[in-house]
Design a protein around this motif. Structure first.
Motif, mmCIF file in Angstrom:
data_model
loop_
_atom_site.group_PDB
_atom_site.id
_atom_site.type_symbol
_atom_site.label_atom_id
_atom_site.label_comp_id
_atom_site.label_asym_id
_atom_site.label_seq_id
_atom_site.Cartn_x
_atom_site.Cartn_y
_atom_site.Cartn_z
ATOM 1 N N ALA B 210 0.914 -1.179 -0.049
ATOM 2 C CA ALA B 210 -0.030 -0.028 -0.064
ATOM 3 C C ALA B 210 0.958 1.269 0.055
ATOM 4 O O ALA B 210 0.578 2.259 -0.628
ATOM 5 C CB ALA B 210 -0.908 0.034 1.099
ATOM 6 N N LEU B 211 2.131 1.224 0.512
ATOM 7 C CA LEU B 211 2.752 2.209 0.812
ATOM 8 C C LEU B 211 3.285 2.664 -0.706
ATOM 9 O O LEU B 211 3.442 3.688 -0.913
ATOM 10 C CB LEU B 211 4.232 1.863 1.463
ATOM 11 N N GLN B 212 3.530 1.562 -1.553
ATOM 12 C CA GLN B 212 4.195 1.867 -2.970
ATOM 13 C C GLN B 212 2.985 2.471 -3.657
ATOM 14 O O GLN B 212 3.260 3.446 -4.448
ATOM 15 C CB GLN B 212 4.564 0.683 -3.535
ATOM 16 N N VAL B 213 1.639 2.232 -3.477
ATOM 17 C CA VAL B 213 0.658 2.638 -4.192
ATOM 18 C C VAL B 213 0.411 3.991 -3.650
ATOM 19 O O VAL B 213 -0.029 5.002 -4.349
ATOM 20 C CB VAL B 213 -0.604 2.032 -3.801
ATOM 21 N N LYS B 214 0.785 4.393 -2.442
ATOM 22 C CA LYS B 214 0.307 5.644 -1.756
ATOM 23 C C LYS B 214 1.309 6.803 -2.444
ATOM 24 O O LYS B 214 0.676 8.119 -2.710
ATOM 25 C CB LYS B 214 0.604 5.666 -0.278
ATOM 26 N N VAL B 215 2.356 6.571 -3.107
ATOM 27 C CA VAL B 215 3.254 7.681 -3.334
ATOM 28 C C VAL B 215 2.809 7.758 -4.731
ATOM 29 O O VAL B 215 3.628 8.625 -5.391
ATOM 30 C CB VAL B 215 4.866 7.299 -3.040
ATOM 31 N N ARG B 216 2.226 7.086 -5.571
ATOM 32 C CA ARG B 216 1.765 7.191 -6.994
ATOM 33 C C ARG B 216 1.087 8.618 -7.087
ATOM 34 O O ARG B 216 0.429 9.095 -6.148
ATOM 35 C CB ARG B 216 1.031 6.125 -7.442
#
Lengths: 333, 330, 424
Positions: B210-216
């Protein structure tokens, strides 16, 4: 002098589920000792595939259709794999496209270079190899004591220099530099290019520069090859190619880059997209994007023909540039 | 450059009429979203189909499903419940345990119950247990992971510390202790298992995703467009974490079945019949010391446990190739 | 490494220039490493406290708490019952009960076991702990090593028959129902082939005349094994450079290893403990094999997957271009980097491996913590069950810590920031 490296009508395709990708098609060129060749073209045009073919580092699904590559007179693909392993790094080494990732993160940079030296020169002791690393670091401009640091402790530019030092480690006669400076900012890029060029001239080494950036190639190459869609479009001495480009693609490419020092002018663009290499267009692969294309271009594939003493092009309708001497060579068929 | 700083229609005379943006969309937005989801599902299915391991697993699961669905038909129309009931059935015509004979294709257990009927009856309940616990763990884990990643800070710290500790719990010993005091039946067991899994490793893994998604950038775009936190988590973060959640759901089914079988085998759970119970019955009656002779007492259920777990694990591996492109067959 | 751990040890020390072939640098690294470890220890103590609290409240929440067992006896008169309650401290507020529980744990007082009355819980657990540790550590190291080596091979030969077969076998063992697997192994080796002892820890008939207790011998055995392991590690560390280059130093290293083991056997023989040690080892073989079989497949499949990713990294291509031999590229480049995520997941799976250990101990009547815990739980021996649960937790915490430290040694990027640095 005899050619150090010669690539003759080399054709290599990749097998994929959807079909054959014609990544390199009928490429030939030769390189003499001490010369620098620049290969330029858009991304995906097969430059890196050529480099990997020379290094014999092709992925499992690559298939060589025909042609051969000889290095110092020996056929690269006829050698036993153990024999070629000895040739690697000792005779040809490589600077990788993403130097950032070309260093193993779990070992110190120095030890990775020592490893290569010791592997190829078994008589060298580790102490000597370390001294060589210190010299190499001096040469590329890294403080010698940084050899014991890990890659993640280096900055981007330092990693690039370290990778160059690594390529020089076994005094190879040929270095292939695949996009050596693309990841760096322009100032560092320029500095590193100059240094590499200086080192190359000092130790009389051959080099193949691969870049999509024509200004990089212009800065360092003796010979320039222009690739498009897996084919060599134009090859010749740098002066010829840059001052008197004959192929419409080269012409377009040169005008697609701004020149800092040159006169202010509008940037020309080449319309359209590079073709799908699974089903390249019939005839000349550049024809759908070429404003000079004729019916001949759409039907007959042009061969590389002479356009000057050291200048060859693959075009039916070359650009006639006034300074090229006034004769239209290419179309004479 | 100053021109760019001011808005284009300030003091510039009559503006050129901009063409109105009209791509000709007449469908409601949910329909478009639905279509897009279906398309990505179809694409993922294409990738999944390529994985031989995953497909084999799926076929085995379907076979198990069919086998489990046979149970109501068999007990209501074919078999005599007095003889074939999985818990209280008894066949007076035979010595027990009986090796496979015509009426009992897989033999009977030491107290005269039909092995095949037990297997068939248990299949449905294993599905229930596995899926229930896996769904709980993944739903809770995904939500917590998404929240922890989205809000960060304190929320994140709390949940991650909890996860650290839950990951330290040796589940089986813990369940042994709990189970020896409260006789757990199948539903409480599935729920406890689901929550234990949810707060442990799965939260950590899903949070990382989810962290990777959050920075998109599209998350920022959604925020600028005025999306509420809950909306962003629900509409943007969770859908992107979902494939990974689904993958871990498969692995959690395996974990739940193994835990159930182990605890049943030790006779700790309050479950009247399951594959683990079948082996437990054979073991407590002392028949497992002569392994080779009384093979029908342990082999079918043991094989079923392993095959069932393996099937879900294999589907998980197949999904792994969907989620993680670098694993795909080249 | 578990994402989200607090940063222990800041990024200071990175990028500090150091003198040639840097001693200073090494010192800086040691300092940051030490700081990192201290941070981890602090976290662990905190985690332990929380874990103990949770176990305590879990036990409190259970129906029929500890007092009931003592007090339910109808023959005890009401007055005595109240007196007993007071003695046990059960009349105090819950919070004080909790505090004394924590205090007692750290002073080694876990109460008296019901089922082993009047042995203190602490004594029982301290006696059993080494047996669990030996079983657990041996089996986990073995299974990790086997899984690592196999995973490395099958990833390198991706798609080959070996790969497919190993994947199928791996999935089978990974999902096998392990009580049944251990029964099958017992049946096969102990019962049918009659090669190995059935179960238990020792052969009582042999030990009845023994001049020492099994615990003493076992203690020396563990000590000896640790010394041997350390010696072998040192030998290979000293010869690490030569091992890759010359056959002679490899031979030297192996000869010295053989010497150390021979010496150990000679000492055991001279003290007359050899047959007893051999007896314990014989009893260990089956449980260790079972645990290894259960666990290796997980490591193997993970190693395969993570190596399939690292082989596509540029540094593997670069290593090949450097003309390094195939096995060096595989081991020092692809496998070495694939090891990192594999160790991470090993840390995460320690607890589930412990669960497998409990089952194995029970199946093989191996008298360790797991067996004690299981029997105490079944027999409603609350003090013992609580103690065993806490001990299991402590043991797992320590194992966690060791794995973390190991990871910090394996990944040079970790010691500076407390978590793996992003590339670039």
């Amino acid at each position: 002098m005899d050619a150090l490296l010669s690539v003759e009508d080399f054709t290599m395709h990749y097998r994929t589920k959807a079909g054959w990708v014609q990544a390199v098609d009928g490429v030939s060129f030769a390189l003499k000792r001490g010369q620098a060749l620049g290969l330029v073209g858009e991304s995906g045009c097969g430059k890196t595939s050529v480099a990997m073919s020379i290094m014999r580092l092709l992925p499992y699904n690559a298939e060589i259709k025909h042609g051969r590559i000889t290095l110092g007179g020996r056929d690269v693909y006829a050698m036993a794999s153990e024999e070629f392993r000895q040739v690697r790094w000792k005779e040809i080494s490589m600077i990788f496209q993403a130097a950032m990732n070309a260093l193993n993160p779990v070992y110190t940079v120095g030890s990775q270079i020592v490893e290569a030296i010791v592997e190829h020169e078994p008589e060298t002791t580790e102490e000597q190899a370390r001294r060589r690393v210190a010299e190499l670091f001096d040469l590329v401009g890294i403080p010698a004591d940084r050899a014991d640091h890990y890659p993640h402790e280096y900055s981007g530019g330092m990693k690039q220099r370290a990778v160059i030092a690594m390529a020089l480690a076994c005094n190879p006669s040929l270095i292939i530099a695949d996009e050596p400076t693309t990841a760096l900012d322009v100032i560092v890029q320029d500095k590193i290019l100059r240094e590499m060029e200086e080192i190359r001239r000092r130790i009389n080494m051959s080099m193949i520069y691969i870049s999509h950036d024509i200004s990089v190639i212009a800065e360092v190459s003796d010979i320039v090859g222009v690739m498009y869609a897996g084919k060599l479009m134009e090859i010749g001495e740098a002066d010829d190619v840059f001052k008197r480009p004959r192929h419409p693609y080269t012409y377009g490419l040169m005008h697609a880059y701004p020149s800092i020092l040159g006169a202010k002018r509008d940037l020309a663009t080449i319309p359209g997209e590079p073709p799908n290499l699974m089903a390249p267009p019939a005839g000349c692969r550049f024809n759908p994007r070429c404003d000079r294309a004729t019916d001949e271009c759409r039907a007959v594939e042009p061969k590389l023909i002479k356009a000057g003493p050291e200048h060859r092009i693959a075009c039916h309708n070359p650009v006639w540039t006034p300074s090229s001497g006034g004769e239209r060579v290419g179309a004479a068929r | 450059m100053t021109e760019l700083a001011t808005s284009p229609d300030m003091g510039r005379g009559p503006e050129k009429q901009l063409p109105r943006f009209d791509p000709g969309i007449t469908e409601p937005i949910w329909k478009i979203r639905w279509k897009m989801n279906m398309r990505s599902l179809a694409q993922n299915w294409e990738i999944f189909k390529e994985s031989r391991v995953g497909m084999s697993g799926l076929i085995i699961i379907i076979a198990f499903g069919a086998f489990g669905l046979l149970w109501p038909i068999m007990i209501n129309f074919v078999w005599d419940p007095l003889i074939y009931h999985p818990v209280v059935g008894f066949d007076p015509m035979l010595m027990h345990p009986s090796p496979p004979v015509a009426g009992h294709l897989l033999g009977t257990d030491p107290i005269g119950r039909d092995i095949l009927a037990q297997l068939m009856f248990s299949t449905g309940r294993e599905f229930l247990l596995g899926m229930l616990s896996a769904v709980i763990s993944v739903v809770v884990g995904t939500f917590i992971g998404a929240m922890a990643a989205y809000y960060g800070g304190f929320t994140d710290t709390i949940f991650m510390r909890v996860a650290d500790i839950v990951m330290l719990f040796p589940f089986v010993p813990l369940l042994v202790v709990i189970g020896s005091m409260i006789r757990l039946s199948i539903f409480p067991f599935a729920i406890i298992l689901g929550f234990l899994e949810a707060f442990g490793g799965i939260t950590v893994i899903l949070k990382a995703q989810a962290l990777q998604v959050k920075v998109r950038p599209y998350i920022d775009a959604a925020r600028v467009a005025g999306g509420s936190d809950l909306h962003i988590i629900r509409a943007h973060i969770i859908p992107n974490v979902l494939p990974l959640s689904f993958l871990y759901m498969m692995f959690n089914v395996t974990a739940a079945i193994v835990s159930e079988a182990t605890l049943s085998f030790f006779g700790i759970l309050n479950i009247d019949m399951s594959w683990g119970m079948m082996i437990h019955t054979a073991e407590t009656a002392g028949y497992l010391f002569d392994f080779g002779k009384f093979w029908w007492l342990w082999a079918p259920s043991g094989f079923f446990i392993t095959l069932f777990c393996a099937a879900f694990y294999m589907v998980g591996r197949g999904l792994d190739e969907v989620v993680n492109p670098r694993l795909r067959k080249r | 490494m578990i994402p989200g751990h607090a940063r222990a040890g800041g990024p200071s020390g990175a990028l500090r220039p150091a003198p040639r072939f840097g001693r200073e640098q090494l010192k800086a690294r040691v300092i940051t490493m030490r700081r990192y470890m201290l941070g981890r220890v602090g976290q662990l103590v905190l985690t332990l406290l929380i874990y103990m609290t949770m176990v305590y409240f879990l036990m409190q929440a259970m129906p029929g708490d500890i007092s009931q067992v003592y007090l339910a006896n109808p023959r005890i008169p009401q007055a005595a019952r109240l007196e007993l309650k007071k003695q046990l401290g059960l009349d105090r507020p819950p919070f004080f009960q909790y505090l004394s529980y924590i205090k007692n744990f750290f002073t080694g007082n876990l109460g008296v076991s019901f089922s082993h009355y009047p042995r203190p819980v602490w004594d029982i657990l301290v006696e059993r702990l080494p047996r669990t540790i030996v079983l657990f550590v041996t089996a986990n190291c073995l299974s990790f090593y086997v899984g690592f080596v196999l995973g490395r091979i099958i990833a390198w030969q991706r798609g080959a028959t070996v790969d497919r077969m190993a994947t199928v076998v791996g999935i089978t063992f990974w999902t096998a129902f392990y009580p049944l697997l251990s029964l099958i192994l017992i049946w096969l080796f102990a019962f049918t082939l009659n090669r190995l002892p059935l179960n238990q820890f020792i052969e009582p008939a042999l030990w009845i005349k023994a001049p020492f207790t099994s615990n003493t011998v076992f203690g020396y055995m563990v000590l000896g094994a640790s010394v041997i392991a350390l010696a072998v590690f040192l030998i290979f560390w000293v010869f690490r450079r030569g091992l890759r280059r010359t056959r002679r130093s490899a031979a030297m290293a192996w000869a010295m290893t053989a010497g150390v083991i021979g010496l150990a056997i000679w000492i055991a023989h001279a003290t007359g403990t050899l047959i007893y040690i051999w007896d314990i080892i014989r009893h260990m073989i089956l449980p260790v094999c079972t645990l290894t079989l259960i666990n290796f497949a997980g490591t193997m499949l993970l190693m395969r997957d993570s190596m399939l990713e690292t082989v596509q990294e540029d540094y593997v291509m670069a290593a090949r271009a450097k003309g390094l031999p195939d096995n060096v590229v595989r081991d020092r480049y692809a496998a070495r980097n694939a090891l990192l995520p594999t160790v991470t997941s090993l840390v995460l799976s320690l607890a589930s491996s412990m669960s497998g250990g409990l089952v194995t101990e029970t199946m093989f009547s191996w008298p360790g913590i797991g067996q004690v815990l299981f029997r105490a739980a079944i027999g409603n021996d609350y003090p013992l069950a609580t103690g065993a649960l806490v001990f299991t937790g402590v043991f797992l915490l320590v194992a966690h810590f060791v794995a973390d430290v190991l990871y910090a040694f394996l990944d040079p990027r970790i010691s500076y920031t407390g978590q793996p640095a992003a590339e670039g």
